[in-house]
Design an enzyme around this catalytic site. Structure first.
Site, PDB file in Angstrom:
ATOM      1  N   LEU A 176     105.802  18.546  -3.035  1.00 38.15           N
ATOM      2  CA  LEU A 176     107.160  18.484  -3.566  1.00 38.15           C
ATOM      3  C   LEU A 176     107.059  18.607  -5.075  1.00 38.15           C
ATOM      4  CD1 LEU A 176     108.751  15.496  -1.567  1.00 38.15           C
ATOM      5  CD2 LEU A 176     109.094  17.943  -1.160  1.00 38.15           C
ATOM      6  N   ASP A 177     108.060  19.227  -5.713  1.00 36.35           N
ATOM      7  CA  ASP A 177     108.096  19.263  -7.170  1.00 36.35           C
ATOM      8  C   ASP A 177     107.988  17.852  -7.719  1.00 36.35           C
ATOM      9  OD1 ASP A 177     108.531  21.944  -7.002  1.00 36.35           O
ATOM     10  OD2 ASP A 177     110.680  21.843  -7.405  1.00 36.35           O
ATOM     11  N   MET A 178     107.440  17.726  -8.910  1.00 35.43           N
ATOM     12  CA  MET A 178     107.311  16.415  -9.528  1.00 35.43           C
ATOM     13  C   MET A 178     108.663  15.692  -9.586  1.00 35.43           C
ATOM     14  SD  MET A 178     105.830  15.368 -13.298  1.00 35.43           S
ATOM     15  CE  MET A 178     107.257  15.951 -14.206  1.00 35.43           C
ATOM     16  N   SER A 179     109.727  16.441  -9.909  1.00 38.57           N
ATOM     17  CA  SER A 179     111.043  15.828 -10.079  1.00 38.57           C
ATOM     18  C   SER A 179     111.739  15.524  -8.758  1.00 38.57           C
ATOM     19  CB  SER A 179     111.927  16.739 -10.935  1.00 38.57           C
ATOM     20  OG  SER A 179     111.367  16.928 -12.210  1.00 38.57           O
ATOM     21  N   THR A 180     111.273  16.118  -7.661  1.00 35.51           N
ATOM     22  CA  THR A 180     111.895  15.931  -6.356  1.00 35.51           C
ATOM     23  C   THR A 180     111.301  14.711  -5.667  1.00 35.51           C
ATOM     24  OG1 THR A 180     112.191  18.319  -6.141  1.00 35.51           O
ATOM     25  CG2 THR A 180     112.391  17.016  -4.136  1.00 35.51           C
TER      26      THR A 180
END
Length: 562
Positions: free
Chosen positions: A407-411
């Site tokens: 998952l993206d870091m921000s997700t």
């Protein structure tokens, strides 16, 4: 006529209530300083009201030649200690390099005394010669003759092959009759005659092929008289173009605070790219800093914003602030900002250090975790703390790669990890065959008119501004997302949506929400494709898969905390 002394602009509103920046802006990730916002607002008001030049930003009803632009403002103090700002645009504006009130280019290719125009004349003359030769009627006639000859000769060859096949069939029957002949002398004589006929037929085919080749070669030699000249001219053009490009790069000289000058060639020689990309040095940020350093202005802070309609590929919104690009600007700004005290680089801060990694499910084969926002799935260049690192420490007996997907870091949201290679292999197979089903919850900025829909926009990496992705129908990989409205918040102009990715492209949901041909509504808090906020409001809420060992269907849910 360009008036350089008009570049320094004073504020038209009081600024005393604002503190000056303590450090210069980290240009690749920032929140604009309030004084930079004031400067940008003043510049934007000028863009709305000025009558000196015309440029179609796509903000009117004119659909022709729409070109949005990046603009930049640099907060500065002059030698008298006065506070003000200077402004710049990327590339050209209204077809010009020089516009009153904006800083000039670092190097003006179009100046009347520039070597570029004279050398470009020579290249243009070569272009004309190439076009003249390539479009000469005689060459076109020869090419048509060769094409016709190839068609005619191939037809003759095909007809002869059919005839020879029939001859071969007849000889086969005749051989069979002769082999049953009681008179050996007659049979031998007949078989010998058939063998000679076979040799003759082969000779006929060989002769026709050679004759066809000779005719074609005769025409090709005549054509080569033209193509040789064209190729020679193209080689000259390529050589002159390369020399001119290098000469241009060498004339782009950038100053830094210590008045050290460096060319584009020298700057990019230290990078993996080695050669400067097209347009390097024409962005607003390096133009602003170079002007400040060469005119004894003290840089304090900087901001860049997009003005105009969104481009076809990138996600750029009117009046929204954006960081400098990594591909073209980062090497240049590294030199130009040397020795300056910058804001802390937020990209190397571990925002997940004090966050817990929730374990949703575990057995001897797999783990399901609920990843917090702003927390890496795998170690980065600067930060090792991640889902991978923590699970590796928490489960030292685990073997193999652990990570199956990211998952993206921000997700935030659900991830599955494999505790041994066999589980990893089976789970990866499920992902490849799209047998793992995920659903995400997001809050987007805006209210869709429809209740649901499909988005199909192919994606590829932005070569000059990684890790961003762009929409590209030529080279992009297919990307498909389904969306459904869960709840509308009219007072906030926001909507909670359910997003179902049918493909797994990088930043797929973020781009599909933000792009003008998608929902055209960025996810709340998206620092890459929208407006930076406290967090990215995107959460992997459900995960459906088959257990890699027991083969039992499994379903997991973790509700979003926003």
């Amino acid at each position: 006529m360009y008036i350089e002394e008009r570049c320094f602009t004073k504020f038209t509103v009081p600024t005393e209530q604002y503190d000056l920046p303590k450090r210069f802006t980290f240009p690749f990730y920032y929140q604009p300083h309030p004084l930079c916002v004031l400067a940008a607002n003043q510049l934007q008001q000028h863009l709305k009201t000025q009558k000196q030049w015309q440029h179609n930003f796509g903000l009117s009803d004119d659909p022709k030649n729409i070109i949005g632009k990046m603009f930049g403002v640099l907060l500065v103090k002059n030698q008298q200690g006065e506070l003000g700002f200077i402004a710049a645009f990327s590339g050209k504006l209204a077809g010009q390099n020089h516009i009153q009130g904006f800083v000039p280019p670092v190097f003006d290719l179009l100046a009347s005394n520039s070597f570029f125009l004279n050398e470009k004349i020579t290249i243009n003359e070569l272009n004309e010669q190439i076009d003249t030769l390539a479009n000469t009627p005689q060459l076109a006639s020869l090419q048509r003759d060769l094409q016709l000859l190839d068609t005619q000769q191939q037809q003759k060859i095909d007809e002869l092959k059919v005839e020879l096949i029939e001859n071969r069939k007849k000889r086969k029957k005749q051989r069979q009759l002769l082999q049953s002949e009681s008179d050996n002398k007659t049979a031998d004589s007949g078989l010998q005659a058939l063998a000679q006929q076979s040799v003759f037929d082969k000779w006929r085919l060989k002769e026709l092929n050679e004759h066809s080749q000779q005719l074609a070669q005769k025409l090709q030699r005549k054509i080569e008289q033209f193509t040789t000249q064209i190729n020679e001219l193209k080689w000259q053009r390529k050589k002159l173009s390369a020399e001119l490009q290098n000469k241009i790069f060498s004339h782009y000289q950038f100053l830094n605070q210590a008045q050290q000058s460096k060319s584009l060639l020298d700057i990019f020689a230290e990078t993996a790219m080695k050669t400067p990309p097209a347009g390097a040095g024409e962005c607003a940020a390096p133009k602003l800093l170079h002007y400040a350093f060469s005119h004894q202005l003290t840089p304090l802070a900087m901001a860049e914003f997009w003005w105009g309609a969104s481009p076809k590929s990138e996600v750029k919104k009117h009046q929204q602030y954006y960081p400098a690009c990594s591909g073209k600007c980062q090497p240049i700004l590294k030199h130009m900002l040397a020795g300056m005290t910058l804001d802390e680089n937020p990209l190397i801060v571990n925002y997940g250090e004090d966050k817990d990694l929730e374990l949703v499910y575990q057995d001897t084969d797999i783990l399901i975790v609920n990843k917090p926002t702003e927390f890496l799935s795998v170690p980065g260049k600067e930060i090792s703390d991640s889902v991978y690192q923590r699970i590796k420490e928490q489960f030292p007996q685990a073997t193999g790669a652990l990570i199956v997907h990211r998952l993206d870091m921000s997700t935030s949201g659900l991830m599955v990890l494999a505790l041994h290679p066999q589980a990893n292999k089976y789970l990866q197979k499920q992902f490849i065959q799209r047998e793992v089903h995920k659903k995400y919850v997001a809050i987007i900025e805006g209210i869709p008119q429809q209740d649901c829909g499909e988005i199909r926009l192919p994606l590829t990496g932005d070569f000059y501004d990684r890790p961003k992705q762009i929409v590209c129908f030529q080279a992009g990989k297919p990307a498909h997302t389904s969306w459904q409205v869960l709840e509308r918040y009219p007072k906030k102009n926001q909507t909670r949506v359910l997003l179902t990715p049918h493909t797994g492209r990088t930043h797929q949901l973020r781009v599909h929400c933000a792009h003008k041909e998608g929902l055209n509504m960025p996810i709340l808090g998206d620092d890459l494709y929208g407006v930076r906020g406290k967090r990215l409001h995107l959460h992997a809420q459900t995960l459906n898969m088959t257990h890699p060992v027991s083969k039992v269907a499994m379903s997991f849910t973790a509700n979003a905390e926003f």
